[in-house]
Every structure is written in C-alpha cells, then in structure tokens.
Design an enzyme around this catalytic site. Structure first.
Site, mmCIF file in Angstrom:
data_model
loop_
_atom_site.group_PDB
_atom_site.id
_atom_site.type_symbol
_atom_site.label_atom_id
_atom_site.label_comp_id
_atom_site.label_asym_id
_atom_site.label_seq_id
_atom_site.Cartn_x
_atom_site.Cartn_y
_atom_site.Cartn_z
ATOM 1 N N MET A 157 -11.379 1.116 -0.598
ATOM 2 C CA MET A 157 -12.161 0.493 -1.432
ATOM 3 C C MET A 157 -12.123 -1.069 -1.457
ATOM 4 O O MET A 157 -12.794 -1.788 -1.728
ATOM 5 C CB MET A 157 -12.210 1.172 -2.857
ATOM 6 N N CYS A 158 -10.750 -1.479 -1.142
ATOM 7 C CA CYS A 158 -10.247 -2.865 -0.996
ATOM 8 C C CYS A 158 -9.245 -3.129 -0.145
ATOM 9 O O CYS A 158 -8.446 -2.117 0.170
ATOM 10 C CB CYS A 158 -10.021 -3.417 -2.689
ATOM 11 N N ARG A 159 -8.722 -4.219 -0.024
ATOM 12 C CA ARG A 159 -7.535 -4.715 0.516
ATOM 13 C C ARG A 159 -6.878 -5.662 -0.245
ATOM 14 O O ARG A 159 -7.559 -6.365 -0.687
ATOM 15 C CB ARG A 159 -7.630 -4.831 2.028
ATOM 16 N N ASN A 181 -6.720 -1.490 -5.895
ATOM 17 C CA ASN A 181 -7.653 -0.878 -4.720
ATOM 18 C C ASN A 181 -7.938 0.734 -5.011
ATOM 19 O O ASN A 181 -6.756 1.515 -4.778
ATOM 20 C CB ASN A 181 -6.603 -0.985 -3.348
#
Length: 231
Positions: A1-3, A114
């Site tokens: 979903m994110c980094r 994340n």
C-alpha cells in the site's frame, strides 16, 4: 500500500536518502520491486526529519513524488541524522489530502504506516491528523507507548485479522519498525542504519527482516525481535 524508509546515524541529505539511489523512494513511487499490494504509490509523499535544534520538521504533499520539482531542488541542501519518509498508495475510500499523508507527528514521534486496517477496531482519537486508517493507527500506537508497540500491534491484529500493520516510527536517537504483512530491509554502515520497505540498491549488506518482527535502532545498535504471542 505504501513504501517507507527511516535513517538514523550521521547527517545525510534528503536527496541522498529519498531521491538519489537506483531504487530510492522516488523510483519506488512508480516502480516498486517488492510491493505486495498495489502497483505504484502516486497518492502523495512525505518526509520528516530532525532539525538542528532537535525538533521535527515535515514536508508533505498530495502529488506524486516524481512531480515535485521544488522538493528535488532543495533536498540536497537539507541534511539530518534522523529521517522518516514515505510514498503513499491510499487505502480505498481514504481521503487524498496532506493531513492523510505520512509521516504523522505525535508526541515527538514521526510515524508511517504501510498497509491497511479496519478503522472500527481503532479508538477515535482527537489528536489524529486525519480520519484515514494510517493516521488513526499511528495516533493509537504512540498514545499506547512506543515501548509497547508489540503489544499494541498484536491487539490490533487480533481485532482485524486482515490488517497489514507495517509501521515505522522515529525520533532523535531512535527508530522502531514493525513488519506485519509486507516487506522491510535494513542495512548498517559506518555512518548509521537505514530501514526501507525494499533495498535502495544492490549492496550485499542489505538484510531482509522477517515478517511479524520488531526492529529497534539506536546509537547502541540494532535489535530484531519476533512478534510472538507471550506464552
């Protein structure tokens, strides 16, 4: 979903940490190599760092990192011994706004999440910066005490078995990370320790952190502890 990534050590520029490496956050925003959920991270970005006076500062945006030329122009001029940065792929239904973009700030802690979590299992905290799941989770974790992050994450994970609870928290002299459902790697050099959702380059010193572990980084070294339920 994110980094996301976190640095603790000798001062390094934001350009060096966020933009310069072959697989830096800039590249991970449009071409992540290890992301398990989502294809890119174009819903905003943010970076938090320790100022010379020891206080935190942040730069957050709802634009994709690759579109932010103003940050690229000043990043070489800003250096810090503590950096927490993230590029965002928003959970479905969550707002695209600066206040919903990591890193969040609570009680001196810069925090990035994340993953995803059902907001109904989290308390509604008035100090949360946004109604998004990441902001609520970060506010809850800091309120419960970062020293108790393992207990807090286990409790949230039990309440929402589908949650992905990868956390990264930093304040002067300390980084704390949790792996729960997505990747994290670490590298230690003579200059300090870098935690990142995925390696920024092909340096063989990168070590993958196993899932469901807590990583603690301080000037005294790094510890990695399993997130096992107490006997």
């Amino acid at each position: 979903m994110c980094r996301h990534l976190g640095w603790l050590g000798r001062p390094r520029t934001l350009h060096d940490l966020v933009l310069a490496s072959p697989h830096a956050l800039l590249v991970q925003s449009y071409a992540p190599r290890r992301q398990r959920h989502g294809l890119m991270n174009a819903d905003g970005w943010g970076v938090g760092f320790e100022r010379p006076d020891g206080e935190p500062a942040r730069w957050r945006s709802t634009r994709p990192l690759w579109q932010d030329g103003s940050f690229a122009s000043v990043a070489p001029a800003i250096s810090s011994p503590l950096v927490v940065a993230a590029v965002r792929s928003a959970t479905a239904g969550m707002p695209i706004e600066e206040s919903a973009t990591a890193p969040f700030l609570h009680d001196g802690w810069l925090c990035s999440h994340n993953g995803r979590v059902d907001r109904s299992v989290l308390p509604r905290r008035p100090d949360a910066e946004s109604v998004c799941d990441a902001a609520l989770l970060c506010a809850h974790v800091v309120a419960e005490g970062v020293d108790h992050v393992a207990d807090t994450v286990r409790a949230v994970g039990a309440a929402d078995p589908d949650a992905r609870l990868n956390l990264l928290l930093g304040r002067p002299g300390r980084l704390v990370a949790v792996t729960w459902g997505d990747t994290l790697s670490r590298i230690t050099t003579d200059e300090g320790t870098l935690l990142s959702s995925e390696p920024l380059d092909d340096d063989p010193r990168w070590i993958d952190v196993p899932d469901r572990h807590v990583v603690e980084v301080s000037p005294d070294g790094t510890t990695v502890t399993p997130l096992e339920n107490p006997a």
